[in-house]
Design a protein around this motif. Sequence first.
Motif, PDB file in Angstrom:
ATOM      1  N   ILE A  57      17.004   0.079   0.184  1.00 11.02           N
ATOM      2  CA  ILE A  57      17.144   0.775  -1.092  1.00 11.02           C
ATOM      3  C   ILE A  57      17.776  -0.140  -2.129  1.00 11.02           C
ATOM      4  O   ILE A  57      17.355  -0.167  -3.294  1.00 11.02           O
ATOM      5  CB  ILE A  57      17.961   2.068  -0.895  1.00 11.02           C
ATOM      6  CG1 ILE A  57      17.116   3.065  -0.100  1.00 11.02           C
ATOM      7  CG2 ILE A  57      18.407   2.664  -2.230  1.00 11.02           C
ATOM      8  CD1 ILE A  57      17.844   4.289   0.356  1.00 11.02           C
ATOM      9  N   ALA A  58      18.763  -0.917  -1.725  1.00  9.25           N
ATOM     10  CA  ALA A  58      19.397  -1.867  -2.649  1.00  9.25           C
ATOM     11  C   ALA A  58      18.395  -2.911  -3.124  1.00  9.25           C
ATOM     12  O   ALA A  58      18.443  -3.347  -4.286  1.00  9.25           O
ATOM     13  CB  ALA A  58      20.583  -2.543  -1.965  1.00  9.25           C
ATOM     14  N   THR A  59      17.464  -3.303  -2.255  1.00  9.96           N
ATOM     15  CA  THR A  59      16.406  -4.240  -2.653  1.00  9.96           C
ATOM     16  C   THR A  59      15.574  -3.644  -3.781  1.00  9.96           C
ATOM     17  O   THR A  59      15.260  -4.326  -4.774  1.00  9.96           O
ATOM     18  CB  THR A  59      15.493  -4.574  -1.459  1.00  9.96           C
ATOM     19  OG1 THR A  59      16.262  -5.267  -0.464  1.00  9.96           O
ATOM     20  CG2 THR A  59      14.325  -5.461  -1.885  1.00  9.96           C
ATOM     21  N   GLY A  60      15.235  -2.366  -3.642  1.00  2.11           N
ATOM     22  CA  GLY A  60      14.471  -1.697  -4.697  1.00  2.11           C
ATOM     23  C   GLY A  60      15.248  -1.592  -5.987  1.00  2.11           C
ATOM     24  O   GLY A  60      14.697  -1.810  -7.078  1.00  2.11           O
ATOM     25  N   VAL A  61      16.535  -1.269  -5.880  1.00  2.00           N
ATOM     26  CA  VAL A  61      17.381  -1.153  -7.069  1.00  2.00           C
ATOM     27  C   VAL A  61      17.446  -2.482  -7.818  1.00  2.00           C
ATOM     28  O   VAL A  61      17.268  -2.546  -9.035  1.00  2.00           O
ATOM     29  CB  VAL A  61      18.802  -0.681  -6.677  1.00  2.00           C
ATOM     30  CG1 VAL A  61      19.749  -0.766  -7.879  1.00  2.00           C
ATOM     31  CG2 VAL A  61      18.775   0.743  -6.145  1.00  2.00           C
ATOM     32  N   LYS A  62      17.683  -3.563  -7.075  1.00  3.20           N
ATOM     33  CA  LYS A  62      17.825  -4.879  -7.704  1.00  3.20           C
ATOM     34  C   LYS A  62      16.504  -5.378  -8.275  1.00  3.20           C
ATOM     35  O   LYS A  62      16.477  -5.977  -9.364  1.00  3.20           O
ATOM     36  CB  LYS A  62      18.359  -5.888  -6.670  1.00  3.20           C
ATOM     37  CG  LYS A  62      18.599  -7.282  -7.234  1.00  3.20           C
ATOM     38  CD  LYS A  62      19.686  -7.285  -8.309  1.00  3.20           C
ATOM     39  CE  LYS A  62      19.922  -8.680  -8.851  1.00  3.20           C
ATOM     40  NZ  LYS A  62      20.955  -8.706  -9.910  1.00  3.20           N
TER      41      LYS A  62
END
Length: 343
Positions: free
Chosen positions: A81-86
């Motif tokens: 999810i953090a990958t998507g956010v960034k």
Amino acid sequence: MATYNYTPADFKSDQEVRWCPGCGDHAILSAVQRALPEVADATDTPHNKFTFVSGIGCSSRFIYYMKTFGFHSIHGRANAIATGVKTANPDLSVWVATGDGDSLAIGGNHFIHAIRRNVNLNVILFNNEIYGLTKGQYSPTSKLGKITKTSPYGTVEKPFNPGELVIGAKGTFFARSIDAEVNLTKECLVAAAKHQGMSVTECLQNCVIFNDKTHATFAADKATRAERTITLRHGEKMTFGAGNDKGLVFENMRLKVVTIGQDGYTLDDVLTHDAHERDTTLHMMLAAMKYPDYPVALGVIRCVEDSAVYDQAVARQVEEVKAKSPIHSVDELLRSGETWEVE
């Protein structure tokens, strides 16, 4: 570059901190809140650009105690999810709060592939060698033979060493600290934030309820830590001990602990730490060191710049495609190719 003059209080939420009294998470939270004002100035990041993502576990309460944007995700998926956010919001400073069970068990694939992709995330890996939130089951970092609720006769599994895992997955940044060493944790986190690419900072943390003193053999108190750990800093000699009289040398393709001034060893023989060395051999050895054969390595062990940063590469690719594309709006897309009108 702006100077924001933030203080730790600017990053403290109004929520009651609900970890067990004595839990190492309290110290890690303090280190993060102390680090972020310095990170803001060093990386020109205003307060509203900080975002924390967590999975499931005691460590994942972290986002509620930070006065930042946050996303409490599902078990093991924080890094995805953090990958998507960034990737969708590249100007954000994205941090992941995760545990040894969350990221190294169910989230193992997401963890190693985020590292391999070199996504520009700052991962704080809380390692207490146990599942705390679900009440004391053994985790991927629990010591071999550890008796827990799910291994009443002792575990028969060899544990992961997170540092070896990170470096083996082509990691460009790995640091390690101990919950009680708040200033060192802060130092590692500031260095992590400055790094372009994925950073992983392992925080060796004590769970007073289900795995008390799991790191005590080398981290019990300052005197013990001085003799049984080594704090590495780029460009400095690899020395340790209460009198800074011990060091690491490289002999016969192995690291060796020596006493400076004995057996012919001088300070000149002691290795100088090079965190920027691209070859992983020595960094892997340092990350793998275990007491009692070696001191446990703390500080920034590996920090290597790599131009292949995932989110930056995606952003460049999108711009290149947009520049070449004849379609620049949804209306143009709908009117491209064959169209017809229904009356």
